[in-house]
Design an enzyme around this catalytic site. Structure first.
Site, PDB file in Angstrom:
ATOM      1  CE  LYS A 266      54.771  -3.138 -47.963  1.00  0.00           C
ATOM      2  NZ  LYS A 266      53.678  -2.387 -48.613  1.00  0.00           N
TER       3      LYS A 266
ATOM      4  CB  SER B 104      51.934  -8.209 -54.958  1.00  0.00           C
ATOM      5  OG  SER B 104      50.701  -7.529 -55.029  1.00  0.00           O
TER       6      SER B 104
ATOM      7  CG  HIS C 170      51.017   1.314 -50.258  1.00  0.00           C
ATOM      8  ND1 HIS C 170      50.128   0.440 -49.707  1.00  0.00           N
ATOM      9  CD2 HIS C 170      51.081   0.968 -51.567  1.00  0.00           C
ATOM     10  CE1 HIS C 170      49.666  -0.392 -50.625  1.00  0.00           C
ATOM     11  NE2 HIS C 170      50.239  -0.104 -51.772  1.00  0.00           N
TER      12      HIS C 170
ATOM     13  CB  THR D 126      49.170  -4.395 -47.066  1.00  0.00           C
ATOM     14  OG1 THR D 126      50.299  -5.074 -47.616  1.00  0.00           O
ATOM     15  CG2 THR D 126      49.309  -2.903 -47.327  1.00  0.00           C
TER      16      THR D 126
ATOM     17  CE1 TYR E  25      46.326  -3.438 -49.294  1.00  0.00           C
ATOM     18  CE2 TYR E  25      46.481  -5.086 -51.033  1.00  0.00           C
ATOM     19  CZ  TYR E  25      46.810  -3.843 -50.524  1.00  0.00           C
ATOM     20  OH  TYR E  25      47.631  -3.007 -51.231  1.00  0.00           O
TER      21      TYR E  25
HETATM   22  C1  GLV Z   1      49.049  -1.344 -54.967  1.00  0.00           C
HETATM   23  O1  GLV Z   1      49.121  -1.687 -53.803  1.00  0.00           O
HETATM   24  C2  GLV Z   1      49.572  -0.096 -55.452  1.00  0.00           C
HETATM   25  O2  GLV Z   1      50.152   0.656 -54.657  1.00  0.00           O
HETATM   26  O3  GLV Z   1      49.391   0.201 -56.647  1.00  0.00           O
END
Ligand code: GLV
Length: 366
Positions: free
Chosen positions: A233, A112, A257, A162, A136
């Site tokens: 994504k 991430s 998400h 994302t 991102y």
């Molecule tokens: C970060 O992307 C979260 O969902 O906390």
């Protein structure tokens, strides 16, 4: 972890109990929680269980092989580590422990942007990977360009872009807990906070750097900058998936998400068939959200996914037992998948198809 002997899907829930007992309330809720009323978060899990399986019998399943190839990378099972923020909340070694477990199991670790270790540090602990890097699109395109070039230079094999976060969601648990990550945690891959205080991982402030004006035209940028394939994504519609592929994406992740963005978004198991159909083999299709057993992995593959990504269970494993805990989670899912394949009379990933599901009962059918 010594007290835990994973033997069934329900052990993932047991692992979550161990993690809950070990974590601060704030950290547990940050990982466990979703947006608003957490309707989508619950729907993700429920939608997989609602898919009935029609197993074959009397086929030779003496040798079941769960390995497969994803965007050129061989994995031991189509179960990937989803990108998730701040593994340091769950374990002191943070993403280093997760990456080691993923490498040992033989699957892809998706690091991430909001990791507590830099992408170079994680590359150094698992030089052979396989690793993908999630980001991102930042308002400062130059910043994203440098990130994806650093990812390429340190052996990440794909960029996961994302696209479901043009706004900040409201997460009731975090608001009630006044959650702030512990001050010793760093998020070294993210741009410095507007306050200039790079040491304070105020995710809300940091997320202001993401560009809400990003469009399909930008999907190919990471590939142009780095030569790496891009996986888009965070979409749940066939048209968006089709357009992403047309704009140069190598694949998509059907994802809401983990129910952490727009509550009320369709469960990913229900969205998946439309996306598979729209992509039509032009790119890879991945899915995440609510995968809690190897049987769920089989269901996702039967609906046409190439692989699944797993988020929260990885963090529960990490909190319960560090690298060993993550290994336990991946092993459990891989073994369950192999067992489900044997029960279904299939010995290879490519043999898993829609015919294994009660299609009349497919999610969304009335
Ligand atoms: C970060 O992307 C979260 O969902 O906390």
């Amino acid at each position: 972890l010594a007290t835990l002997d994973p033997v069934s899907a329900s052990d993932l829930a047991a692992l979550e109990d161990v993690a809950r007992a070990r974590l601060d309330r704030g950290a547990y809720d940050y990982i466990a929680g979703g947006a608003e009323d957490e309707v989508t978060m619950a729907a993700n899990v429920a939608a997989w269980s609602a898919l009935d399986i029609r197993p074959h019998v009397l086929r030779d399943v003496s040798a079941v092989d769960t390995s497969t190839r994803l965007l050129g990378t061989q994995v031991s099972a189509p179960v990937l580590v989803a990108p998730s923020a701040m593994h340091g909340l769950a374990c002191e070694e943070a993403e280093a422990a997760t990456a080691r477990a993923a490498a040992r199991f033989g699957t892809i670790m998706t690091l991430s942007l909001a990791a507590n270790l830099s992408l170079e540090e994680v590359a150094a602990v698992t030089p052979a990977g396989p690793r993908w890097f999630q980001t991102y699109m930042h308002r400062d395109r130059g910043f994203t360009r440098e990130l994806v070039q650093r990812a390429r230079d340190t052996g990440y094999a794909a960029i996961v872009l994302t696209v479901d976060s043009p706004a900040l969601s409201r997460r009731g648990r975090d608001i009630r807990n006044e959650f702030a990550p512990p001050s010793h945690l760093r998020v070294p891959n993210m741009p410095p906070a507007p306050s200039g205080d790079a040491l304070d991982p105020d995710l809300l402030a940091l997320a202001a750097a993401f560009d809400p004006a990003v469009t399909f035209e930008d999907v190919s940028l990471p590939t142009e900058w780095s030569g790496l394939p891009v996986v888009v994504k965070g979409l749940v519609r066939g048209d968006d998936a089709s357009r992403s592929i047309a704009q140069g994406a190598a694949g998509v992740v059907v994802s809401n998400h983990g129910g952490r963005q727009l509550d009320g978004t369709i469960a990913t198991a229900r969205a998946l068939p439309e996306v598979v159909e729209a992509v039509g083999g032009r790119g890879a299709v991945f899915v995440d959200g609510g995968i809690r057993s190897g049987t769920d992995v089989l269901r996702a593959l039967a609906l046409g996914a190439d692989a699944v990504l797993v988020g929260r269970p990885i963090l529960w494993g990490l909190a319960a037992g560090g690298e060993q805990g993550v290994t336990a989670v991946l092993t459990m899912l891989g073994e369950e998948l192999a067992r489900a394949m044997a029960f279904c009379g299939v010995t290879r990933i490519s043999e898993i198809d829609r015919d294994l599901l009660d299609w009349a009962d497919r999610p969304g059918r009335r």
